[in-house]
Design a protein around this motif. Structure first.
Motif, PDB file in Angstrom:
ATOM      1  N   LEU A 184      46.621  64.027  -9.248  1.00 47.26           N
ATOM      2  CA  LEU A 184      47.359  63.626  -7.965  1.00 47.26           C
ATOM      3  C   LEU A 184      48.155  63.023  -8.749  1.00 47.26           C
ATOM      4  CD1 LEU A 184      44.385  60.218  -8.430  1.00 47.26           C
ATOM      5  CD2 LEU A 184      44.525  62.585  -6.836  1.00 47.26           C
ATOM      6  N   ASN A 185      49.382  64.376  -8.887  1.00 51.36           N
ATOM      7  CA  ASN A 185      50.977  63.806  -9.713  1.00 51.36           C
ATOM      8  C   ASN A 185      51.695  63.665  -8.041  1.00 51.36           C
ATOM      9  OD1 ASN A 185      50.528  64.683 -11.914  1.00 51.36           O
ATOM     10  ND2 ASN A 185      50.044  66.600 -12.369  1.00 51.36           N
ATOM     11  N   ARG A 186      52.289  62.827  -8.651  1.00 49.43           N
ATOM     12  CA  ARG A 186      53.284  61.887  -7.711  1.00 49.43           C
ATOM     13  C   ARG A 186      54.111  63.030  -7.745  1.00 49.43           C
ATOM     14  NH1 ARG A 186      48.400  59.134  -7.944  1.00 49.43           N
ATOM     15  NH2 ARG A 186      48.818  57.005  -7.478  1.00 49.43           N
ATOM     16  N   TYR A 192      54.399  62.623  -2.394  1.00 50.73           N
ATOM     17  CA  TYR A 192      53.451  63.279  -1.982  1.00 50.73           C
ATOM     18  C   TYR A 192      52.440  62.969  -3.127  1.00 50.73           C
ATOM     19  CZ  TYR A 192      50.743  67.821  -2.212  1.00 50.73           C
ATOM     20  OH  TYR A 192      49.810  68.691  -2.301  1.00 50.73           O
ATOM     21  N   VAL A 193      51.171  62.950  -2.690  1.00 49.50           N
ATOM     22  CA  VAL A 193      50.176  63.066  -4.190  1.00 49.50           C
ATOM     23  C   VAL A 193      49.209  64.288  -3.741  1.00 49.50           C
ATOM     24  CG1 VAL A 193      47.863  61.835  -4.620  1.00 49.50           C
ATOM     25  CG2 VAL A 193      49.948  60.546  -3.665  1.00 49.50           C
ATOM     26  N   ASP A 194      49.435  64.969  -4.939  1.00 47.61           N
ATOM     27  CA  ASP A 194      48.690  66.411  -5.288  1.00 47.61           C
ATOM     28  C   ASP A 194      46.917  66.122  -5.594  1.00 47.61           C
ATOM     29  OD1 ASP A 194      49.433  69.597  -6.667  1.00 47.61           O
ATOM     30  OD2 ASP A 194      47.587  68.598  -5.646  1.00 47.61           O
ATOM     31  N   GLN A 195      46.415  66.512  -4.438  1.00 41.79           N
ATOM     32  CA  GLN A 195      45.066  66.105  -5.102  1.00 41.79           C
ATOM     33  C   GLN A 195      44.071  66.994  -5.998  1.00 41.79           C
ATOM     34  OE1 GLN A 195      42.879  63.312  -3.692  1.00 41.79           O
ATOM     35  NE2 GLN A 195      44.312  62.353  -3.141  1.00 41.79           N
ATOM     36  N   LEU A 246      47.946  58.249   1.294  1.00 45.34           N
ATOM     37  CA  LEU A 246      46.586  57.704   0.586  1.00 45.34           C
ATOM     38  C   LEU A 246      45.435  57.820   1.636  1.00 45.34           C
ATOM     39  CD1 LEU A 246      46.576  56.227   3.054  1.00 45.34           C
ATOM     40  CD2 LEU A 246      48.395  54.481   2.051  1.00 45.34           C
ATOM     41  N   LEU A 247      44.288  57.720   1.387  1.00 44.43           N
ATOM     42  CA  LEU A 247      43.450  57.425   1.447  1.00 44.43           C
ATOM     43  C   LEU A 247      42.942  57.427   3.495  1.00 44.43           C
ATOM     44  CD1 LEU A 247      40.108  58.928   1.276  1.00 44.43           C
ATOM     45  CD2 LEU A 247      40.080  56.142   0.342  1.00 44.43           C
ATOM     46  N   ILE A 266      43.817  56.896  -5.368  1.00 44.28           N
ATOM     47  CA  ILE A 266      45.105  57.863  -5.244  1.00 44.28           C
ATOM     48  C   ILE A 266      45.253  57.324  -7.123  1.00 44.28           C
ATOM     49  CG2 ILE A 266      45.756  58.734  -3.647  1.00 44.28           C
ATOM     50  CD1 ILE A 266      48.401  56.955  -3.972  1.00 44.28           C
ATOM     51  N   ASP A 267      44.525  56.348  -7.414  1.00 42.60           N
ATOM     52  CA  ASP A 267      44.235  56.177  -9.454  1.00 42.60           C
ATOM     53  C   ASP A 267      45.669  54.550  -9.090  1.00 42.60           C
ATOM     54  OD1 ASP A 267      44.224  56.943 -12.016  1.00 42.60           O
ATOM     55  OD2 ASP A 267      42.935  55.389 -10.867  1.00 42.60           O
TER      56      ASP A 267
END
Ligand SMILES: C[C@@]1(C(=O)O)OC[C@H]2O[C@@H](O)[C@H](O)[C@@H](O)[C@H]2O1
Length: 469
Positions: A447-449, A440-443, A425-426, A52-53
């Motif tokens: 990857l917006n939070r 939340y991370v938008d895949q 996360l992964l 998630i960078d």
């Protein structure tokens, strides 16, 4: 009644699962960088190249943690960023990154709680046998000392290893994690021993440095209960607790291995090639541990297994603790029970099982300080009109916090709770199929939070110190 004033409300992550930047700024290759790229090993070929960078977005992420009111952040350091070849030269860029993360936490008054090893091993060490080679244990002590010296003025809470049973069990018995070896009991027990030896040496080094912080280890806490009162099933539960819990906590807290297991390893030819010096090191340092970390997700319900178990074939699914599988030695099998509640991945939801297990630990280990270093719900979070309405996660954490408050009142020495995970996360094997985070991370969108419902709920719990629970 509120949680005690010195109880830490936290949340956790792990380097390989959030950082990405797998080959940036001098970082060395890890076992997971290699293993995750072997076709078929992970769901849809997902890996931690980007994750998630967090490596580039840590300031944004820690700012969100501060907005949540998080009191403490548990994260892991990637060994290969600090010592790219495992035990060679130090990489200053690696030190710089974690200094920045630590300083960013402290800027907001968030207590950093650091895990030294959360499964990502420098590949050069994996290539020479990983945890079955004593060189890896010695390299870990060097790595730990580098971290203590670099960060110990600001980091006062250290976890040496996360879930030894997982990286050793999945690495040498089920083969689902690196190095991908199946059904090798000798390598499994040898690896666990070298991990405990490395832990004891790291504790010794840390205490000699007089940083006046605290150090411990985190294990999966998987209390086993018999499915009924039948004698053979009660014995099966005892067997499970000896191999899955006491084998892990005894060498750390008592400085010696449980005799029940040691005797059986001798009979089966699985005894590690330990030396008197190594066993003396465990004994000498057992009393220096400040705490144990418990990663609690579920108990296991067990019965005696009476079916022959040949060398088992394992899959990603059978390797993630879902019930219905025989133990590696075939002695018992886990059982899914009609009157219990389960997640979509077949993990039992049992706060009561946690409380009963905590009393089992207190009975065996006395008043050792404990942190819940992981607890949370892996779920496919409901998204309604663009909002992540993760009510199941709120209910799961709420019920476990209630039981933790009760445990404290019953005299269990619990001093903190770290939800797994602070941010989506992964997952090692399952990519992004299930989420655990408050964020939340938008895949699908850079990857917006985005704050989930549980983000606001946990913020309120922290502010009120759980008074309403
Ligand atoms: C297998 C699994 C999962 O993905 O559900 O269990 C829960 C949690 O445990 C952690 O120690 C792992 O670092 C993290 O990735 C998660 O791993």
């Amino acid at each position: 009644m509120k949680f005690p004033h010195d109880f830490l409300f936290g949340a956790a992550s792990a380097s390989y699962q959030i950082e990405g930047a797998w080959n940036e700024d001098g970082k060395g290759l890890t076992n997971w960088d290699v293993f995750s790229k072997i076709p078929g090993k992970t769901y849809e070929g997902t890996n931690g190249d980007v994750a998630i960078d967090h490596y580039h977005r840590y300031k944004e992420d820690i700012k969100l943690m501060a907005e949540m009111g998080l009191e403490s952040y548990r994260f892991s350091i990637s060994w290969a960023r600090i010592l790219p070849t495992g035990d060679g030269e130090v990489n200053d860029k690696g030190l710089e990154f974690y200094n920045n993360v630590i300083n960013e936490c402290l800027k907001y008054g968030i207590v950093p709680f650091v895990t030294l090893y959360h499964w990502d091993l420098p590949f050069t060490l994996e290539e020479v046998g990983g945890w079955t080679n004593k060189r890896t244990a010695e390299a870990f002590v060097k790595y730990a000392e580098v971290c203590f010296r670099a960060f110990g003025d600001r980091v006062k809470h250290w976890i040496t290893f996360n879930e030894t049973v997982m990286f050793c069990g999945l690495g040498y018995l089920k083969g689902a994690h690196p190095p991908g070896i199946q059904n090798d009991e000798n390598k499994y027990f040898q690896a666990t021993h070298y991990v405990f030896y490395a832990h004891a040496k790291a504790v010794e080094v840390y205490k000699e440095m007089n940083h006046y912080g605290e150090i411990g280890i985190t294990h999966v806490f998987l209390p086993a209960f018999s499915v009924d009162d039948r004698h053979e099933n009660v014995l099966a539960a005892r067997h499970a607790n000896e191999y899955e819990t006491f084998w892990y906590y005894d060498p750390i807290l008592k400085g010696e291995y449980p005799s029940y297991v040691v005797e059986q390893l001798k009979e089966k030819g699985w005894t590690p090639s330990w030396t008197e010096e190594e066993l003396a090191t465990l004994k000498r340092n057992a009393g220096k541990n400040d705490f144990i970390g418990l990663n609690y997700y579920q108990p296991i319900r067990v019965e005696k297994n009476n079916e022959a178990v040949s060398s088992m074939e394992h899959s990603r699914e059978t390797s993630t603790l879902a019930p219905g599988n025989p133990s590696f030695d075939g002695f018992y099998r886990t059982v899914k029970m009609e009157d219990k509640t389960y997640t979509k991945w077949g993990w039992e939801i049992s706060p009561q099982g946690f409380l009963d297990g905590l009393h089992m630990l207190k009975e065996r280990y006395g008043d050792i300080k404990m942190y819940v270093t992981e607890n949370g719900l892996g779920d496919e979070d409901p998204i309604i009109e663009g909002e992540i309405v993760d009510v199941p996660r709120i209910k799961y954490i709420e019920e476990h916090l209630k039981v933790i408050k009760r445990a404290i009142n019953e005299g269990i020495h619990l001093k903190g709770y770290y939800a797994w995970s602070v941010i989506d996360l992964l997952s090692w094997l399952n990519g992004y199929k299930k989420q655990y985070g408050f964020i939340y991370v938008d895949q699908k969108d850079n990857l917006n939070r985005k704050k989930k419902l549980s983000f606001h709920w946990y913020k309120h719990i922290i502010e009120t110190r759980g008074e309403e629970l």
